[in-house]
Design an enzyme around this catalytic site. Structure first.
Site, PDB file in Angstrom:
ATOM      1  N   GLU A  31      17.799 -29.066 -49.992  1.00  0.00           N
ATOM      2  CA  GLU A  31      18.032 -29.636 -48.656  1.00  0.00           C
ATOM      3  C   GLU A  31      19.536 -29.721 -48.394  1.00  0.00           C
ATOM      4  O   GLU A  31      20.308 -30.092 -49.286  1.00  0.00           O
ATOM      5  CB  GLU A  31      17.385 -31.018 -48.615  1.00  0.00           C
ATOM      6  CG  GLU A  31      16.600 -31.306 -47.379  1.00  0.00           C
ATOM      7  CD  GLU A  31      15.439 -30.356 -47.112  1.00  0.00           C
ATOM      8  OE1 GLU A  31      15.651 -29.344 -46.412  1.00  0.00           O
ATOM      9  OE2 GLU A  31      14.325 -30.626 -47.581  1.00  0.00           O
ATOM     10  N   THR A  33      21.537 -27.475 -48.225  1.00  0.00           N
ATOM     11  CA  THR A  33      22.263 -26.490 -49.026  1.00  0.00           C
ATOM     12  C   THR A  33      22.500 -25.207 -48.229  1.00  0.00           C
ATOM     13  O   THR A  33      23.382 -24.438 -48.573  1.00  0.00           O
ATOM     14  CB  THR A  33      21.471 -26.119 -50.295  1.00  0.00           C
ATOM     15  OG1 THR A  33      20.113 -25.956 -49.907  1.00  0.00           O
ATOM     16  CG2 THR A  33      21.578 -27.176 -51.357  1.00  0.00           C
ATOM     17  N   SER A  65       5.225 -24.344 -20.251  1.00  0.00           N
ATOM     18  CA  SER A  65       4.899 -25.018 -21.509  1.00  0.00           C
ATOM     19  C   SER A  65       3.651 -25.874 -21.292  1.00  0.00           C
ATOM     20  O   SER A  65       3.667 -26.818 -20.493  1.00  0.00           O
ATOM     21  CB  SER A  65       6.056 -25.915 -21.943  1.00  0.00           C
ATOM     22  OG  SER A  65       5.570 -26.876 -22.871  1.00  0.00           O
ATOM     23  N   GLY A 120      10.320 -32.972 -38.715  1.00  0.00           N
ATOM     24  CA  GLY A 120      11.042 -32.260 -39.774  1.00  0.00           C
ATOM     25  C   GLY A 120      10.339 -30.983 -40.178  1.00  0.00           C
ATOM     26  O   GLY A 120      10.597 -30.425 -41.247  1.00  0.00           O
ATOM     27  N   LEU A 121       9.426 -30.494 -39.341  1.00  0.00           N
ATOM     28  CA  LEU A 121       8.684 -29.270 -39.682  1.00  0.00           C
ATOM     29  C   LEU A 121       9.174 -28.076 -38.870  1.00  0.00           C
ATOM     30  O   LEU A 121       8.536 -27.028 -38.845  1.00  0.00           O
ATOM     31  CB  LEU A 121       7.178 -29.487 -39.453  1.00  0.00           C
ATOM     32  CG  LEU A 121       6.580 -30.598 -40.298  1.00  0.00           C
ATOM     33  CD1 LEU A 121       5.110 -30.803 -39.946  1.00  0.00           C
ATOM     34  CD2 LEU A 121       6.708 -30.266 -41.774  1.00  0.00           C
ATOM     35  N   SER A 122      10.294 -28.256 -38.178  1.00  0.00           N
ATOM     36  CA  SER A 122      10.965 -27.151 -37.493  1.00  0.00           C
ATOM     37  C   SER A 122      10.174 -26.535 -36.350  1.00  0.00           C
ATOM     38  O   SER A 122      10.002 -25.312 -36.263  1.00  0.00           O
ATOM     39  CB  SER A 122      11.327 -26.049 -38.488  1.00  0.00           C
ATOM     40  OG  SER A 122      12.201 -26.551 -39.421  1.00  0.00           O
ATOM     41  N   SER A 124      11.285 -26.359 -33.429  1.00  0.00           N
ATOM     42  CA  SER A 124      12.200 -25.572 -32.597  1.00  0.00           C
ATOM     43  C   SER A 124      12.421 -24.182 -33.193  1.00  0.00           C
ATOM     44  O   SER A 124      12.456 -23.190 -32.469  1.00  0.00           O
ATOM     45  CB  SER A 124      13.521 -26.309 -32.368  1.00  0.00           C
ATOM     46  OG  SER A 124      14.144 -26.595 -33.584  1.00  0.00           O
ATOM     47  N   ASP A 169      15.448 -22.772 -41.537  1.00  0.00           N
ATOM     48  CA  ASP A 169      14.227 -22.960 -40.744  1.00  0.00           C
ATOM     49  C   ASP A 169      13.790 -21.664 -40.069  1.00  0.00           C
ATOM     50  O   ASP A 169      12.617 -21.286 -40.103  1.00  0.00           O
ATOM     51  CB  ASP A 169      14.446 -24.032 -39.668  1.00  0.00           C
ATOM     52  CG  ASP A 169      14.902 -25.350 -40.264  1.00  0.00           C
ATOM     53  OD1 ASP A 169      14.837 -25.500 -41.497  1.00  0.00           O
ATOM     54  OD2 ASP A 169      15.323 -26.223 -39.491  1.00  0.00           O
ATOM     55  N   TYR A 219      23.781 -35.101 -38.198  1.00  0.00           N
ATOM     56  CA  TYR A 219      23.624 -33.840 -38.955  1.00  0.00           C
ATOM     57  C   TYR A 219      24.916 -33.029 -38.927  1.00  0.00           C
ATOM     58  O   TYR A 219      25.407 -32.567 -39.961  1.00  0.00           O
ATOM     59  CB  TYR A 219      22.475 -33.031 -38.348  1.00  0.00           C
ATOM     60  CG  TYR A 219      22.235 -31.688 -39.011  1.00  0.00           C
ATOM     61  CD1 TYR A 219      21.327 -31.556 -40.057  1.00  0.00           C
ATOM     62  CD2 TYR A 219      22.916 -30.548 -38.594  1.00  0.00           C
ATOM     63  CE1 TYR A 219      21.100 -30.331 -40.666  1.00  0.00           C
ATOM     64  CE2 TYR A 219      22.698 -29.313 -39.204  1.00  0.00           C
ATOM     65  CZ  TYR A 219      21.791 -29.215 -40.229  1.00  0.00           C
ATOM     66  OH  TYR A 219      21.568 -28.006 -40.831  1.00  0.00           O
TER      67      TYR A 219
HETATM   68  C1  GLA Z   1      17.495 -28.839 -40.701  1.00  0.00           C
HETATM   69  C2  GLA Z   1      18.337 -27.597 -40.410  1.00  0.00           C
HETATM   70  C3  GLA Z   1      18.341 -26.650 -41.616  1.00  0.00           C
HETATM   71  C4  GLA Z   1      18.700 -27.378 -42.908  1.00  0.00           C
HETATM   72  C5  GLA Z   1      17.889 -28.661 -43.042  1.00  0.00           C
HETATM   73  C6  GLA Z   1      18.316 -29.478 -44.216  1.00  0.00           C
HETATM   74  O1  GLA Z   1      16.157 -28.504 -40.835  1.00  0.00           O
HETATM   75  O2  GLA Z   1      17.858 -26.921 -39.286  1.00  0.00           O
HETATM   76  O3  GLA Z   1      19.212 -25.571 -41.383  1.00  0.00           O
HETATM   77  O4  GLA Z   1      20.072 -27.631 -42.965  1.00  0.00           O
HETATM   78  O5  GLA Z   1      17.953 -29.463 -41.879  1.00  0.00           O
HETATM   79  O6  GLA Z   1      18.052 -28.822 -45.389  1.00  0.00           O
END
Ligand code: GLA
Length: 378
Positions: A31, A33, A65, A120-122, A124, A169, A219
């Protein structure tokens, strides 16, 4: 979901287009990284954004949407950027494709998704990857290489959405493969698939339902801390940094930046250790490293929150093999490696204890590692 999208597309635009999808992601370890040119270890999951799309012969994009119940129209020039946050993801993808010298023309699209938002599951990245993949197919005969599609999504975040994210992501969302995690070296951008089928264990996500929005979270500040330390060490990124180098420079680095870098340097090694342990089927070590990551994210990187630390404590009390915050932090989910025999009890206990303390139940998702971006039907 596909039937619903097709029905609404027909009502709105008449006829039909092609349907595409791309996935949300988990990350087993690694994470914060990615933007430090280290390693990540994600996989795509069975939660997707799906879109029906058809070129409309104009220079306008017409976008609906379903989940937000909003319709937006925009042109394809830089000054045509829509004000709606959700539409900017699609606009950004169009612009980034055009900037790279590829084609995008007007199209009609309807989309929906089941990737939980802000967990936190991306979601976007799934949206960006779905459109990047589709526009490559519809207007560019798939000439844009797969990895470039991920970079297009990442540049969209940087240039149109205000998040200075890494590549993890979008990479996971585009390149994900059923049953496989992927170890990506974020410096060389080389990656390897690792079949992931932990015998006797399940991966379980516990969603605190504390909303996280990376744009308004610190972030970007975390990233700046890392860049400051790297430059203080005379390195292009923290990839080459060691604990010894960090200790030697300690006096010249703020306490805060020092802690951020200490986490990143430790995390880089943990990804490699977890890969080794997985190859040996040593899940105890995998789990131990996950707890170490949580501790570092909470105490050194400071991207946890009370609710996530509580979820981690409950996992520990219940004898869960590994548990940690997943993704950018500041809310969202923990990812847990749970023995099959403990699964039902853990889910029950964590749900009850969390609800008793915070007044709402967390959401539980069993993770199924699935395919990334794809065409669903003509
Ligand atoms: C978000 C960011 C990723 C990554 C994570 C942390 O999801 O979009 O690029 O940096 O946080 O690992």
């Amino acid at each position: 979901m596909e039937d619903k999208i097709r029905k609404i597309f027909e009502e709105r635009f008449g006829g039909k287009g092609a349907v595409y999808a791309s996935a949300g992601r988990i990350n087993l370890i690694g994470e914060h990284t990615d933007y430090n040119e280290g390693y990540v270890f994600p996989g795509a999951i069975d939660k997707v954004i799906m879109a029906e799309i058809r070129p409309n012969g104009t220079d306008k994009v017409r976008l609906f949407s379903i989940d937000i119940n909003e319709y937006v129209e925009f042109g394809l020039k830089e000054e045509d950027a829509p004000k709606e946050g959700w539409a900017r993801y699609v606009f950004g993808v169009c612009r980034e494709i055009l900037k790279r010298g590829f084609e995008v023309h007007g199209f009609d699209a309807v989309f929906a998704g089941n990737v939980p938002l802000g967990a936190g599951l991306s979601s976007s990245a799934a949206l960006e990857s779905c459109f990047a993949f589709a526009l490559n197919d519809l207007f560019n005969q798939n000439k844009i290489p797969q990895f470039e599609l991920a970079l297009i999504g990442q540049s969209t975040e940087h240039n149109y959405c205000g998040v200075n994210c890494g590549i993890m992501d979008q990479f996971a969302s585009v390149c994900g493969k059923k049953g496989n995690l992927m170890r990506l070296d974020c410096r060389s951008l080389e990656y390897e698939y690792f079949p992931f089928n932990p015998q006797g264990y399940k991966l379980v996500l516990v969603d605190s339902r504390v909303k996280h929005e990376l744009k308004d979270s610190p972030y970007n500040k975390r990233r700046e801390s890392c860049e400051r330390v790297a430059s203080r060490l005379g390195l292009p990124s923290l990839r080459e940094a060691t604990m010894e180098m960090l200790e030697a420079a300690k006096a010249d680095i703020s306490e805060e930046d020092y802690k951020r870098a200490r986490f990143v340097i430790g995390e880089k090694q943990r990804v490699l250790d977890v890969c080794d342990a997985l190859e040996k089927g040593d899940y105890e070590t995998v789990g131990k490293k996950m707890y170490e990551t949580h501790h570092g994210l909470s105490k050194d990187y400071e991207v946890s929150c009370e609710e996530l630390d509580f979820l981690n404590d409950v996992a520990k009390e219940e004898g869960v093999t590994g548990s940690r915050i997943m993704g950018g932090g500041f809310g969202g989910c923990t990812i847990n490696l749970v023995k099959d025999s403990l699964h039902d009890k853990f889910v029950k206990e964590v749900t009850e204890k969390f609800a008793a303390k915070y007044g709402h139940e967390p959401k539980i998702y069993d993770v199924v590692i699935s395919d990334g971006a794809r065409k669903v039907s003509e």
